[in-house]
Scaffold this motif. Structure first.
Motif, PDB file in Angstrom:
ATOM      1  N   GLU A   1       0.844  -1.185   0.000  1.00  0.00           N
ATOM      2  CA  GLU A   1       0.000   0.000   0.000  1.00  0.00           C
ATOM      3  C   GLU A   1       0.881   1.237   0.000  1.00  0.00           C
ATOM      4  O   GLU A   1       1.833   1.356   0.761  1.00  0.00           O
ATOM      5  CB  GLU A   1      -0.900   0.000   1.236  1.00  0.00           C
ATOM      6  CG  GLU A   1      -1.838   1.185   1.277  1.00  0.00           C
ATOM      7  CD  GLU A   1      -2.759   1.125   2.475  1.00  0.00           C
ATOM      8  OE1 GLU A   1      -2.997   0.023   2.960  1.00  0.00           O
ATOM      9  OE2 GLU A   1      -3.210   2.184   2.911  1.00  0.00           O
ATOM     10  N   LYS A   2       0.560   2.194  -0.851  1.00  0.00           N
ATOM     11  CA  LYS A   2       1.385   3.396  -0.983  1.00  0.00           C
ATOM     12  C   LYS A   2       1.143   4.382   0.146  1.00  0.00           C
ATOM     13  O   LYS A   2       2.014   5.159   0.504  1.00  0.00           O
ATOM     14  CB  LYS A   2       1.103   4.056  -2.336  1.00  0.00           C
ATOM     15  CG  LYS A   2       1.515   3.181  -3.522  1.00  0.00           C
ATOM     16  CD  LYS A   2       1.228   3.875  -4.827  1.00  0.00           C
ATOM     17  CE  LYS A   2       1.639   2.994  -6.003  1.00  0.00           C
ATOM     18  NZ  LYS A   2       1.351   3.642  -7.307  1.00  0.00           N
ATOM     19  N   ASP A   3      -0.080   4.394   0.703  1.00  0.00           N
ATOM     20  CA  ASP A   3      -0.395   5.327   1.776  1.00  0.00           C
ATOM     21  C   ASP A   3       0.258   4.844   3.056  1.00  0.00           C
ATOM     22  O   ASP A   3      -0.034   3.774   3.553  1.00  0.00           O
ATOM     23  CB  ASP A   3      -1.911   5.411   1.957  1.00  0.00           C
ATOM     24  CG  ASP A   3      -2.317   6.532   2.895  1.00  0.00           C
ATOM     25  OD1 ASP A   3      -1.450   7.002   3.642  1.00  0.00           O
ATOM     26  OD2 ASP A   3      -3.500   6.909   2.864  1.00  0.00           O
ATOM     27  N   SER A   4       1.156   5.634   3.633  1.00  0.00           N
ATOM     28  CA  SER A   4       1.892   5.213   4.817  1.00  0.00           C
ATOM     29  C   SER A   4       1.214   5.628   6.109  1.00  0.00           C
ATOM     30  O   SER A   4       1.741   5.401   7.191  1.00  0.00           O
ATOM     31  CB  SER A   4       3.306   5.807   4.788  1.00  0.00           C
ATOM     32  OG  SER A   4       3.234   7.223   4.774  1.00  0.00           O
ATOM     33  N   ALA A   5       0.057   6.260   6.043  1.00  0.00           N
ATOM     34  CA  ALA A   5      -0.628   6.696   7.259  1.00  0.00           C
ATOM     35  C   ALA A   5      -1.005   5.497   8.104  1.00  0.00           C
ATOM     36  O   ALA A   5      -1.364   4.445   7.596  1.00  0.00           O
ATOM     37  CB  ALA A   5      -1.877   7.491   6.896  1.00  0.00           C
ATOM     38  N   ASP A   6      -0.916   5.645   9.436  1.00  0.00           N
ATOM     39  CA  ASP A   6      -1.262   4.555  10.333  1.00  0.00           C
ATOM     40  C   ASP A   6      -2.754   4.286  10.324  1.00  0.00           C
ATOM     41  O   ASP A   6      -3.193   3.168  10.537  1.00  0.00           O
ATOM     42  CB  ASP A   6      -0.818   4.883  11.761  1.00  0.00           C
ATOM     43  CG  ASP A   6       0.692   4.883  11.889  1.00  0.00           C
ATOM     44  OD1 ASP A   6       1.336   4.189  11.086  1.00  0.00           O
ATOM     45  OD2 ASP A   6       1.204   5.573  12.781  1.00  0.00           O
ATOM     46  N   GLU A   7      -3.544   5.319  10.114  1.00  0.00           N
ATOM     47  CA  GLU A   7      -4.988   5.152  10.133  1.00  0.00           C
ATOM     48  C   GLU A   7      -5.590   5.859   8.933  1.00  0.00           C
ATOM     49  O   GLU A   7      -5.252   6.992   8.633  1.00  0.00           O
ATOM     50  CB  GLU A   7      -5.572   5.723  11.422  1.00  0.00           C
ATOM     51  CG  GLU A   7      -7.062   5.448  11.582  1.00  0.00           C
ATOM     52  CD  GLU A   7      -7.570   5.915  12.923  1.00  0.00           C
ATOM     53  OE1 GLU A   7      -7.937   7.102  13.024  1.00  0.00           O
ATOM     54  OE2 GLU A   7      -7.602   5.108  13.857  1.00  0.00           O
ATOM     55  N   VAL A   8      -6.459   5.163   8.231  1.00  0.00           N
ATOM     56  CA  VAL A   8      -7.104   5.745   7.070  1.00  0.00           C
ATOM     57  C   VAL A   8      -8.578   5.920   7.381  1.00  0.00           C
ATOM     58  O   VAL A   8      -9.287   4.942   7.603  1.00  0.00           O
ATOM     59  CB  VAL A   8      -6.940   4.837   5.826  1.00  0.00           C
ATOM     60  CG1 VAL A   8      -7.623   5.469   4.632  1.00  0.00           C
ATOM     61  CG2 VAL A   8      -5.465   4.611   5.537  1.00  0.00           C
ATOM     62  N   ASN A   9      -9.040   7.163   7.442  1.00  0.00           N
ATOM     63  CA  ASN A   9     -10.470   7.413   7.571  1.00  0.00           C
ATOM     64  C   ASN A   9     -11.049   7.212   6.187  1.00  0.00           C
ATOM     65  O   ASN A   9     -11.027   8.112   5.362  1.00  0.00           O
ATOM     66  CB  ASN A   9     -10.714   8.836   8.065  1.00  0.00           C
ATOM     67  CG  ASN A   9     -12.192   9.112   8.256  1.00  0.00           C
ATOM     68  OD1 ASN A   9     -13.035   8.345   7.808  1.00  0.00           O
ATOM     69  ND2 ASN A   9     -12.491  10.209   8.915  1.00  0.00           N
ATOM     70  N   THR A  10     -11.509   6.006   5.921  1.00  0.00           N
ATOM     71  CA  THR A  10     -11.787   5.616   4.545  1.00  0.00           C
ATOM     72  C   THR A  10     -13.105   6.180   4.065  1.00  0.00           C
ATOM     73  O   THR A  10     -14.098   5.479   3.950  1.00  0.00           O
ATOM     74  CB  THR A  10     -11.780   4.089   4.402  1.00  0.00           C
ATOM     75  OG1 THR A  10     -12.677   3.561   5.357  1.00  0.00           O
ATOM     76  CG2 THR A  10     -10.407   3.527   4.576  1.00  0.00           C
ATOM     77  N   LYS A  11     -13.075   7.474   3.766  1.00  0.00           N
ATOM     78  CA  LYS A  11     -14.212   8.059   3.073  1.00  0.00           C
ATOM     79  C   LYS A  11     -14.439   7.303   1.774  1.00  0.00           C
ATOM     80  O   LYS A  11     -15.564   7.132   1.322  1.00  0.00           O
ATOM     81  CB  LYS A  11     -13.952   9.536   2.792  1.00  0.00           C
ATOM     82  CG  LYS A  11     -15.117  10.250   2.095  1.00  0.00           C
ATOM     83  CD  LYS A  11     -14.792  11.710   1.893  1.00  0.00           C
ATOM     84  CE  LYS A  11     -15.993  12.447   1.288  1.00  0.00           C
ATOM     85  NZ  LYS A  11     -16.362  11.953  -0.027  1.00  0.00           N
TER      86      LYS A  11
ATOM     87  N   TYR B   1     -10.487   2.447   8.460  1.00  0.00           N
ATOM     88  CA  TYR B   1      -9.615   1.304   8.202  1.00  0.00           C
ATOM     89  C   TYR B   1      -8.225   1.602   8.751  1.00  0.00           C
ATOM     90  O   TYR B   1      -7.617   2.626   8.441  1.00  0.00           O
ATOM     91  CB  TYR B   1      -9.518   1.013   6.707  1.00  0.00           C
ATOM     92  CG  TYR B   1      -8.458  -0.013   6.374  1.00  0.00           C
ATOM     93  CD1 TYR B   1      -7.314   0.338   5.666  1.00  0.00           C
ATOM     94  CD2 TYR B   1      -8.586  -1.328   6.802  1.00  0.00           C
ATOM     95  CE1 TYR B   1      -6.336  -0.600   5.381  1.00  0.00           C
ATOM     96  CE2 TYR B   1      -7.616  -2.267   6.524  1.00  0.00           C
ATOM     97  CZ  TYR B   1      -6.494  -1.904   5.815  1.00  0.00           C
ATOM     98  OH  TYR B   1      -5.529  -2.832   5.543  1.00  0.00           O
ATOM     99  N   THR B   2      -7.710   0.697   9.582  1.00  0.00           N
ATOM    100  CA  THR B   2      -6.373   0.817  10.150  1.00  0.00           C
ATOM    101  C   THR B   2      -5.524  -0.345   9.663  1.00  0.00           C
ATOM    102  O   THR B   2      -5.797  -1.499  10.015  1.00  0.00           O
ATOM    103  CB  THR B   2      -6.418   0.808  11.688  1.00  0.00           C
ATOM    104  OG1 THR B   2      -7.309   1.831  12.142  1.00  0.00           O
ATOM    105  CG2 THR B   2      -5.031   1.045  12.266  1.00  0.00           C
ATOM    106  N   PRO B   3      -4.504  -0.087   8.841  1.00  0.00           N
ATOM    107  CA  PRO B   3      -3.662  -1.183   8.356  1.00  0.00           C
ATOM    108  C   PRO B   3      -2.743  -1.693   9.454  1.00  0.00           C
ATOM    109  O   PRO B   3      -2.465  -0.979  10.423  1.00  0.00           O
ATOM    110  CB  PRO B   3      -2.857  -0.532   7.226  1.00  0.00           C
ATOM    111  CG  PRO B   3      -2.821   0.911   7.569  1.00  0.00           C
ATOM    112  CD  PRO B   3      -4.115   1.220   8.279  1.00  0.00           C
ATOM    113  N   PRO B   4      -2.271  -2.926   9.333  1.00  0.00           N
ATOM    114  CA  PRO B   4      -1.281  -3.431  10.293  1.00  0.00           C
ATOM    115  C   PRO B   4       0.035  -2.702  10.095  1.00  0.00           C
ATOM    116  O   PRO B   4       0.232  -1.991   9.104  1.00  0.00           O
ATOM    117  CB  PRO B   4      -1.170  -4.913   9.938  1.00  0.00           C
ATOM    118  CG  PRO B   4      -1.526  -4.963   8.489  1.00  0.00           C
ATOM    119  CD  PRO B   4      -2.570  -3.900   8.277  1.00  0.00           C
ATOM    120  N   GLU B   5       0.962  -2.891  11.012  1.00  0.00           N
ATOM    121  CA  GLU B   5       2.210  -2.136  10.951  1.00  0.00           C
ATOM    122  C   GLU B   5       3.044  -2.485   9.732  1.00  0.00           C
ATOM    123  O   GLU B   5       3.575  -1.617   9.062  1.00  0.00           O
ATOM    124  CB  GLU B   5       3.023  -2.374  12.226  1.00  0.00           C
ATOM    125  CG  GLU B   5       2.373  -1.767  13.463  1.00  0.00           C
ATOM    126  CD  GLU B   5       3.244  -1.934  14.683  1.00  0.00           C
ATOM    127  OE1 GLU B   5       4.342  -2.516  14.549  1.00  0.00           O
ATOM    128  OE2 GLU B   5       2.836  -1.492  15.765  1.00  0.00           O
TER     129      GLU B   5
END
Length: 338
Positions: free
Chosen positions: A5-15, A41-45
């Motif tokens: 996944e390209k987005d490195s944010a820890d938490e994605v407020n998946t609008k 959506y929160t991806p794993p580390e």
């Protein structure tokens, strides 16, 4: 292949996930009052975003799994009831001989009162939903899509396994982890099993016996299952399988969502309250992106199911978490294969 996944944010407020739900379910006449609210959506580390069976890319796949193309889509063609136990000498399978061979003088034709679809992941997690077909005047649509719980015949989810018993015939078992006929975490969850006879390249006959609630008795049954090809829904030609699970026994909540190719099904239960959904990809849809072409074709119950999350596999990672309100779903598997 494994995509990061390209987005490195820890938490994605998946609008985008909420938009996926709203866009795919834009037909207001087929929606219920349930509102997804804010889906997060929160991806794993550190886990790759998609699993595959390509050599060298196995880091995100649990051990002892099948190949990705072991994912399965099955539609039931009919169910046929017989006495239990069967009289000695009864031919098995029985229904393949009808109507010419009918030594028990039973109905000459099998019948299918439901629309039954089973989706199974490569790791044998399955979701089985059975909607009653229209049987009364005024029921205009094939499937319920306004939450009509009386149109649910049965739904359940769990794990399946099979082993050979004689050449060409296997014995299959479906362990129910979630069952619309039993409260969440009930100690007496049923085990469904039967012998599977290959009839044709895409047809398998199941022979078994079980208690039938509508008949108040144990009956022998035969069910004919048709395998449906898994199709790609994206421009790359790859096929997708996604599994999500909600497990909160302390709150009396369990849920499972399985997407295989062009179909997605989900069940969530809170105590004895049941919601089940079925989605299908519309290959003739006008959506510019994949998410815009998913249509919900069946729903019973009033709870919200985040099935639309499975329409965005490119942002999902195994072990990621999807949360809305007090419900949290874990991404168990994300598979991609050609």
């Amino acid at each position: 292949m494994v995509r990061e996944e390209k987005d490195s944010a820890d938490e994605v407020n998946t609008k985008t996930l909420a938009d996926s739900y709203n866009g795919a379910n834009s037909d207001k006449t087929s929606s219920t009052s349930s509102d997804p609210g804010e889906v997060i959506y929160t991806p794993p580390e550190s886990v790759a975003s998609m699993s595959s069976t390509k050599e060298g890319d196995m880091t995100s796949i649990p051990q002892a799994v099948q190949e990705a193309d072991a994912a399965n889509i099955s539609i039931r063609e009919y169910i046929y009831f017989m006495p239990y136990p069967l009289p000695k000498g009864t031919p098995i399978p029985y229904t393949v001989g009808l109507p010419d061979k009918n030594p028990l003088n039973l109905p000459p034709k099998p019948f299918e009162p439901t629309s039954t679809l089973v989706l199974t992941s490569p790791n044998h997690t399955f979701v089985d939903i059975r909607f009653f077909k229209p049987m009364r005047p005024g029921e205009e649509t094939l499937l319920p899509n306004r939450g009509e719980i009386e149109r649910l015949e049965w739904c359940f989810a769990g794990q399946s396994e099979s082993h050979p018993i004689v050449p060409g015939v296997t014995h299959s078992t479906w362990m129910h982890w979630l069952d619309s006929r039993h409260p969440v975490a009930a100690p007496n969850m049923p085990v469904d099993e039967g012998d599977m006879y290959p009839i044709d390249t895409d047809l398998t006959l199941e022979h078994g016996h079980a208690f039938q609630p509508l008949m108040h008795a144990v009956k022998t049954h035969e069910e004919m299952w048709r395998d449906v090809s898994t199709l790609s829904t994206n421009s790359t030609g790859s096929k997708i399988c996604v599994v999500l699970r909600c497990h909160a026994d302390a709150a009396g909540v369990r849920g499972v969502i399985v997407r295989v190719g062009q179909f997605c099904q989900g069940i969530v239960m809170k105590g004895e309250q049941v919601t089940a959904e079925r989605w299908e990809f519309d290959f003739e849809g006008e959506g510019k992106e994949e998410t815009g072409n998913w249509k919900r074709i069946g729903k019973v119950g009033d709870l919200f199911l985040p099935c639309a999350v499975a329409f965005r596999p490119e942002i999902l990672k195994q072990g990621g978490r999807v949360k809305y309100w007090d419900f949290e779903w874990v991404v168990e598997d994300v598979w991609e294969w050609m």
